[in-house]
Design an enzyme around this catalytic site. Structure first.
Site, PDB file in Angstrom:
ATOM      1  CD  GLU A 167     -33.753  12.289 -66.230  1.00  0.00           C
ATOM      2  OE1 GLU A 167     -33.881  13.453 -66.676  1.00  0.00           O
ATOM      3  OE2 GLU A 167     -34.588  11.384 -66.454  1.00  0.00           O
ATOM      4  CB  CYS A 185     -35.058  10.685 -72.495  1.00  0.00           C
ATOM      5  SG  CYS A 185     -33.565  11.708 -72.439  1.00  0.00           S
TER       6      CYS A 185
END
Ligand code: THU
Length: 141
Positions: A67, A101
């Site tokens: 990401e 996360c």
């Protein structure tokens, strides 16, 4: 429903296509330690797609998630912000998929619209605000 809120001119309503891009880039991940290959694809404010995969290191803490690599690459490419949509896929995950996360969520919040959809392969679709409510903001007195 979420898709209708996007303003990006292309790929609006096409989170399925975005997931395909995330899966593709996941296959190019450098993950010799975890064998957990993750891909991320984002749509910027002008509808362009930018991708990233996780890149690990023998010094484990230096690993950067898919990401953040997608976001940082998009910024380096002068992508228009705020970003409009994100798809995340792990080609090695169990059925439950791989949700961003905590560290990535904080970075996502800073560069995406709060109502931007985040499609997590195998898990579902959430808005950025849903993924990280009450995110850290540096508001100085
Ligand atoms: N990973 C990601 O790429 N994105 C996340 O949101 C969580 C974890 C990667 C980092 C590492 O290479 C592997 O997954 C195992 O933690």
């Amino acid at each position: 429903m979420l898709q209708a809120t996007l303003s990006a001119p292309t790929l609006v309503g096409d989170l399925d296509a975005l997931i395909v891009r995330a899966r593709e880039v996941a296959s190019r991940a450098y993950a010799p330690y975890s064998h957990f290959r993750v891909g991320a694809a984002l749509v910027d404010a002008q509808g362009a797609v930018h991708v990233g995969c996780n890149v690990e290191n023998a010094s484990y803490g230096l690993t950067v998630c898919a990401e953040r690599n997608a976001i940082f690459g998009a910024i380096a490419a002068s992508a228009a912000r705020p970003f409009a949509a994100l798809a995340v896929s792990c080609v090695d995950a169990t059925e439950g998929g791989c949700s961003p996360c905590g560290a990535c969520r904080q970075v996502i919040v800073e560069h995406f619209r709060g109502d931007a959809p985040v499609q997590v392969d195998g898990l579902g679709c959430f808005t950025v605000s849903e993924l990280l409510p009450h995110s850290f903001q540096m508001e100085r007195a």
